[in-house]
Design a protein around this motif. Sequence first.
Motif, PDB file in Angstrom:
ATOM      1  N   ASN A   1      44.679  -0.414  -2.183  1.00  0.00           N
ATOM      2  CA  ASN A   1      45.025   0.558  -3.224  1.00  0.00           C
ATOM      3  C   ASN A   1      46.392   0.255  -3.807  1.00  0.00           C
ATOM      4  O   ASN A   1      47.332  -0.026  -3.063  1.00  0.00           O
ATOM      5  CB  ASN A   1      45.106   1.977  -2.625  1.00  0.00           C
ATOM      6  N   GLY A   2      46.473   0.305  -5.123  1.00  0.00           N
ATOM      7  CA  GLY A   2      47.776   0.139  -5.768  1.00  0.00           C
ATOM      8  C   GLY A   2      48.245  -1.293  -5.867  1.00  0.00           C
ATOM      9  O   GLY A   2      49.379  -1.559  -6.290  1.00  0.00           O
ATOM     10  N   ALA A   3      47.388  -2.254  -5.523  1.00  0.00           N
ATOM     11  CA  ALA A   3      47.792  -3.671  -5.532  1.00  0.00           C
ATOM     12  C   ALA A   3      48.025  -4.195  -6.949  1.00  0.00           C
ATOM     13  O   ALA A   3      48.768  -5.151  -7.143  1.00  0.00           O
ATOM     14  CB  ALA A   3      46.725  -4.522  -4.848  1.00  0.00           C
ATOM     15  N   GLY A   4      47.352  -3.581  -7.925  1.00  0.00           N
ATOM     16  CA  GLY A   4      47.492  -4.043  -9.314  1.00  0.00           C
ATOM     17  C   GLY A   4      46.214  -4.614  -9.894  1.00  0.00           C
ATOM     18  O   GLY A   4      46.214  -5.138 -11.012  1.00  0.00           O
ATOM     19  N   LYS A   5      45.101  -4.491  -9.165  1.00  0.00           N
ATOM     20  CA  LYS A   5      43.825  -5.071  -9.612  1.00  0.00           C
ATOM     21  C   LYS A   5      43.396  -4.488 -10.960  1.00  0.00           C
ATOM     22  O   LYS A   5      43.083  -5.219 -11.897  1.00  0.00           O
ATOM     23  CB  LYS A   5      42.720  -4.819  -8.566  1.00  0.00           C
ATOM     24  N   THR A   6      43.361  -3.154 -11.032  1.00  0.00           N
ATOM     25  CA  THR A   6      42.891  -2.502 -12.266  1.00  0.00           C
ATOM     26  C   THR A   6      43.824  -2.827 -13.427  1.00  0.00           C
ATOM     27  O   THR A   6      43.380  -3.039 -14.563  1.00  0.00           O
ATOM     28  CB  THR A   6      42.801  -0.972 -12.065  1.00  0.00           C
TER      29      THR A   6
ATOM     30  N   SER B   1      32.022 -16.868 -17.237  1.00  0.00           N
ATOM     31  CA  SER B   1      33.059 -16.713 -16.216  1.00  0.00           C
ATOM     32  C   SER B   1      33.104 -15.242 -15.819  1.00  0.00           C
ATOM     33  O   SER B   1      32.974 -14.367 -16.678  1.00  0.00           O
ATOM     34  CB  SER B   1      34.420 -17.130 -16.762  1.00  0.00           C
ATOM     35  N   ILE B   2      33.284 -15.008 -14.528  1.00  0.00           N
ATOM     36  CA  ILE B   2      33.244 -13.624 -14.046  1.00  0.00           C
ATOM     37  C   ILE B   2      34.450 -13.370 -13.161  1.00  0.00           C
ATOM     38  O   ILE B   2      34.773 -14.180 -12.288  1.00  0.00           O
ATOM     39  CB  ILE B   2      31.949 -13.375 -13.234  1.00  0.00           C
ATOM     40  N   ILE B   3      35.116 -12.246 -13.409  1.00  0.00           N
ATOM     41  CA  ILE B   3      36.175 -11.840 -12.492  1.00  0.00           C
ATOM     42  C   ILE B   3      35.853 -10.434 -12.027  1.00  0.00           C
ATOM     43  O   ILE B   3      35.536  -9.559 -12.822  1.00  0.00           O
ATOM     44  CB  ILE B   3      37.575 -11.980 -13.135  1.00  0.00           C
ATOM     45  N   LEU B   4      35.825 -10.257 -10.702  1.00  0.00           N
ATOM     46  CA  LEU B   4      35.467  -8.951 -10.189  1.00  0.00           C
ATOM     47  C   LEU B   4      36.407  -8.531  -9.080  1.00  0.00           C
ATOM     48  O   LEU B   4      36.859  -9.361  -8.296  1.00  0.00           O
ATOM     49  CB  LEU B   4      34.004  -8.903  -9.724  1.00  0.00           C
ATOM     50  N   SER B   5      36.731  -7.244  -9.066  1.00  0.00           N
ATOM     51  CA  SER B   5      37.707  -6.753  -8.097  1.00  0.00           C
ATOM     52  C   SER B   5      37.017  -6.020  -6.968  1.00  0.00           C
ATOM     53  O   SER B   5      35.912  -5.499  -7.114  1.00  0.00           O
ATOM     54  CB  SER B   5      38.691  -5.808  -8.787  1.00  0.00           C
ATOM     55  N   SER B   6      37.707  -5.997  -5.839  1.00  0.00           N
ATOM     56  CA  SER B   6      37.217  -5.236  -4.694  1.00  0.00           C
ATOM     57  C   SER B   6      38.385  -4.928  -3.765  1.00  0.00           C
ATOM     58  O   SER B   6      39.379  -5.655  -3.747  1.00  0.00           O
ATOM     59  CB  SER B   6      36.161  -6.036  -3.931  1.00  0.00           C
ATOM     60  N   HIS B   7      38.247  -3.847  -2.990  1.00  0.00           N
ATOM     61  CA  HIS B   7      39.214  -3.581  -1.918  1.00  0.00           C
ATOM     62  C   HIS B   7      39.011  -4.549  -0.772  1.00  0.00           C
ATOM     63  O   HIS B   7      39.900  -4.767   0.032  1.00  0.00           O
ATOM     64  CB  HIS B   7      39.010  -2.170  -1.352  1.00  0.00           C
ATOM     65  N   ARG B   8      37.797  -5.072  -0.678  1.00  0.00           N
ATOM     66  CA  ARG B   8      37.419  -5.753   0.564  1.00  0.00           C
ATOM     67  C   ARG B   8      37.048  -7.216   0.337  1.00  0.00           C
ATOM     68  O   ARG B   8      36.247  -7.545  -0.520  1.00  0.00           O
ATOM     69  CB  ARG B   8      36.228  -5.033   1.194  1.00  0.00           C
TER      70      ARG B   8
END
Length: 232
Positions: A39-44, A183-190
């Motif tokens: 959380n809060g890492a800057g992904k979004t 090209s795909i970039i996807l975020s996750s906590h895990r």
Amino acid sequence: MTYAVRARGVTKSFGDVLALETIDLDVERGEIHGLVGPNGAGKTTLLGLLLGLASPDAGSLEILGTQVGRAPSVHEGVAGFVEGPGLYPSLTARKNLATLAVLRGIEPRTRVAEVLHEVGLTEVADEPVQGFSLGMRQRLGLASALLGRPRLLVLDEASNGLDPAGKRQAHAVLTELARTGTSIILSSHRMDDVESLCSEVTILDTGRVVFSGPPATLAAEVPALDYRLVLT
Ligand code: ATP
């Protein structure tokens, strides 16, 4: 080498909060790139820069060969969403997509049927979205992003809350898209959410890159403490 994304020293603040600090990121054509962090890492924030929802304060950001300026702007060829795809629950899947297509100036007649087929939702196309499982909603969200045939697809928490079958289905669709050059970039906590799917992973922690490379090399390169951090 053709890059979909080249970021060098990208920095973004919100008031006193430094959300991204001198970030470097390379995403090649046809690559599935995971963006992982707590959380809060800057992904979004980073995904928002790629989607043109905000712009960097400093650094260089090149998307699909075009340099991004210092004001939010539409990035041609990029599609996706942060914080959920924004569907209308009372409408059918087909009507959701047709509405979005019209709003985006896309001729809906054939394209809606195509994207429904691509994500495997043709059989339920005329059912209201409120009866859909989370996995079906995620795939419909993906279909909405595909309407304009993006060359770079940006997905926030793409498999969040999906059961194993739903995750497999979503992964199969993304793998096929990448095979055909998206090209795909996807975020996750895990980390475990993305490591089977992504050829490259960038791990963010409090706005900084702590690892970037193939997931298989992570355990050897990142100190045990940091590695645990991203698994929780
Ligand atoms: P999560 O996994 O919880 O969504 P994240 O990795 O996506 O987290 P961001 O949402 O990018 O992280 O947030 C990074 C930092 O920037 C956080 O400290 C957050 O509070 C701050 N931040 C993000 N957007 C804003 C905003 N619009 N205004 C103020 N602070 C913000």
